[in-house]
Design an enzyme around this catalytic site. Sequence first.
Site, PDB file in Angstrom:
ATOM      1  N   ARG A  76       0.814  -1.212   0.000  1.00  0.00           N
ATOM      2  CA  ARG A  76       0.000   0.000   0.000  1.00  0.00           C
ATOM      3  C   ARG A  76       0.854   1.272   0.000  1.00  0.00           C
ATOM      4  NH1 ARG A  76      -2.291  -3.877  -0.966  1.00  0.00           N
ATOM      5  NH2 ARG A  76      -4.227  -4.680  -0.072  1.00  0.00           N
TER       6      ARG A  76
ATOM      7  N   SER B  72     -11.182   1.830   2.337  1.00  0.00           N
ATOM      8  CA  SER B  72     -10.643   1.396   3.619  1.00  0.00           C
ATOM      9  C   SER B  72      -9.732   2.476   4.186  1.00  0.00           C
ATOM     10  CB  SER B  72      -9.892   0.068   3.479  1.00  0.00           C
ATOM     11  OG  SER B  72      -8.854   0.161   2.535  1.00  0.00           O
TER      12      SER B  72
ATOM     13  N   GLU C 165      -4.289   4.737   4.983  1.00  0.00           N
ATOM     14  CA  GLU C 165      -3.931   4.600   3.576  1.00  0.00           C
ATOM     15  C   GLU C 165      -4.656   5.600   2.689  1.00  0.00           C
ATOM     16  OE1 GLU C 165      -5.084   0.919   1.653  1.00  0.00           O
ATOM     17  OE2 GLU C 165      -6.247   0.331   3.408  1.00  0.00           O
TER      18      GLU C 165
END
Length: 292
Positions: A160, A209, A280
């Site tokens: 990520r 997310s 993220e």
Amino acid sequence: MKIEEGVPLARFTTIGTGGPARAFAQPGSLAELEEALAWARERGLSVATVGLGSNLLVADEGVEALVLKLGGELSAAEIRDELLVAGGGAANAVCLHRVRAAALGGFEFACAIPGTVGGGVWMNAGAYGGDWAGILVRALVVDGDGARWRTPQELGLRYRHSDLRRGQVVARVELRLEPRPAEEIKAVVADLQRQRKAAQQTNKRTYGSVFKNPDHELSAGRMLESCGLKGYRLGGAQISPRHANFVENADRARTEDAIGLMAEARRRAWEQYGVELEHEVEFLGDLELPPL
């Protein structure tokens, strides 16, 4: 190419929050992109790129930057042999349609990522065991010094994350795929979409997310659920009652509401598990989480 001032950015984000950009442009070619970057450099403005806005929080006060949304040939996608060649602004859904029609597999995981291929490179996006690092051949990165193709190693792709910085724009990508029957691709995508709908409230406005999964036996979502955060609300935003690693715009939320929820989630995870969760989502403007 037109460069506008004071364009509201909330409509370019999936959560639907955020203030205006100092300047905004939609370059449709490499030449226009280079022109926009030169314009920003002359005025001392930083540069940020908006894809589909699915991994983005914009400050309520706005952004003192030139914000770009790639269009035209920079959002197109085509198949060349076993390569998907796409502009950085190409939507993952469009790219998936192209590769399925060409009977090429390896991109199915992206059906769970409502963004662009350029954004995928930027954060090495992934889902269901796949990520950009596994299929990327190279990416054309443009900044104020020009354009240069970079390999995954040169981009520093890892979980990520990449080494790309503001002012660097992913203009084009090449993804290496492999022959696979179209019906098999369709079946895999259908199964992944069923899994996603079962775990996430896909009809709600979120920004994807929130936190990366930590090096822990629990995922970020499970950890926050065990902290009692499902359905926790602040202002017009709430942590999803279905999946605690998502923040929803429940009722005219502001970005500061979402940031407040993220701060509370990090605090509880730290107090209960001693884990410092790392977000993220990308921040645009004067945004940061308070220290633990």
